[in-house]
Design a protein around this motif. Structure first.
Motif, mmCIF file in Angstrom:
data_model
loop_
_atom_site.group_PDB
_atom_site.id
_atom_site.type_symbol
_atom_site.label_atom_id
_atom_site.label_comp_id
_atom_site.label_asym_id
_atom_site.label_seq_id
_atom_site.Cartn_x
_atom_site.Cartn_y
_atom_site.Cartn_z
ATOM 1 N N ARG A 49 12.784 -11.835 4.449
ATOM 2 C CA ARG A 49 12.177 -11.517 5.738
ATOM 3 C C ARG A 49 11.117 -10.442 5.491
ATOM 4 O O ARG A 49 11.442 -9.292 5.221
ATOM 5 N N PRO A 50 9.825 -10.788 5.557
ATOM 6 C CA PRO A 50 8.780 -9.777 5.410
ATOM 7 C C PRO A 50 8.831 -8.802 6.587
ATOM 8 O O PRO A 50 9.015 -9.226 7.735
ATOM 9 N N VAL A 51 8.685 -7.511 6.298
ATOM 10 C CA VAL A 51 8.713 -6.490 7.351
ATOM 11 C C VAL A 51 7.582 -5.490 7.134
ATOM 12 O O VAL A 51 6.931 -5.479 6.089
ATOM 13 N N GLY A 52 7.384 -4.635 8.099
ATOM 14 C CA GLY A 52 6.423 -3.541 7.975
ATOM 15 C C GLY A 52 5.023 -4.031 7.677
ATOM 16 O O GLY A 52 4.493 -4.897 8.370
ATOM 17 N N THR A 57 2.768 -14.167 1.114
ATOM 18 C CA THR A 57 2.087 -15.390 0.688
ATOM 19 C C THR A 57 2.602 -16.573 1.493
ATOM 20 O O THR A 57 1.856 -17.484 1.838
ATOM 21 N N ILE A 58 3.900 -16.540 1.777
ATOM 22 C CA ILE A 58 4.572 -17.585 2.544
ATOM 23 C C ILE A 58 5.303 -16.894 3.692
ATOM 24 O O ILE A 58 5.953 -15.873 3.490
ATOM 25 N N HIS A 92 2.264 -14.457 -10.669
ATOM 26 C CA HIS A 92 3.174 -14.831 -9.584
ATOM 27 C C HIS A 92 2.448 -14.781 -8.238
ATOM 28 O O HIS A 92 1.689 -13.857 -7.984
ATOM 29 N N PRO A 93 2.687 -15.766 -7.380
ATOM 30 C CA PRO A 93 1.967 -15.790 -6.101
ATOM 31 C C PRO A 93 2.479 -14.788 -5.067
ATOM 32 O O PRO A 93 1.768 -14.483 -4.115
ATOM 33 N N TYR A 94 3.692 -14.278 -5.227
ATOM 34 C CA TYR A 94 4.250 -13.364 -4.230
ATOM 35 C C TYR A 94 3.725 -11.950 -4.398
ATOM 36 O O TYR A 94 3.500 -11.485 -5.514
ATOM 37 N N GLU A 95 3.600 -11.265 -3.281
ATOM 38 C CA GLU A 95 3.192 -9.864 -3.266
ATOM 39 C C GLU A 95 4.193 -9.004 -4.052
ATOM 40 O O GLU A 95 3.804 -8.083 -4.774
ATOM 41 N N GLU A 96 5.485 -9.303 -3.913
ATOM 42 C CA GLU A 96 6.561 -8.578 -4.600
ATOM 43 C C GLU A 96 7.477 -9.590 -5.276
ATOM 44 O O GLU A 96 8.494 -9.996 -4.708
#
Length: 110
Positions: A49-52, A57-58, A92-96
């Motif tokens: 769950r992306p927060v803040g 990316t997705i 890697h495509p993800y921010e983290e």
């Protein structure tokens, strides 16, 4: 004597796994004796769950996301750890990107 080894485990969206693997292989991961590009890949479902201030990316900030992902495990010479992790993060495509590193026991120790 075998140099100290690490085991890298990372998670990647299925469509990006081959690109991330190519990057970490180019940085020296996945070599076992006279074999190269060695890895174990299993399929599963990643959830987050992306927060803040996340810039996913997705998915959308605040929403629970479930994604088909691969869990990838491979070995690397511990001396290559910094380069391999840098390659993983760059490809890697993800921010983290989610990953962990385990230090293997010395197989030659008595």
């Amino acid at each position: 004597m075998t140099p100290p080894l690490d085991v890298l485990v990372f998670y990647s969206p299925v469509e990006s796994t081959e690109d991330v693997l190519a990057a970490v292989f180019a940085a020296g991961a996945g070599a076992i004796g006279d074999y190269r590009e060695c890895a174990f890949v299993t399929r599963g479902t990643g959830r987050f769950r992306p927060v803040g201030d996340a810039n996913p990316t997705i998915g959308v900030v605040g929403d629970l996301e479930k994604v088909a992902e691969d869990r990838v495990e491979l070995v690397l010479d511990r001396a290559r750890r910094t380069d391999v992790v840098a390659a993983l993060r760059a490809a890697h495509p993800y921010e983290e990107p989610a990953f962990h590193i385990l230090e293997s026991a010395d197989p030659d120790a008595g």
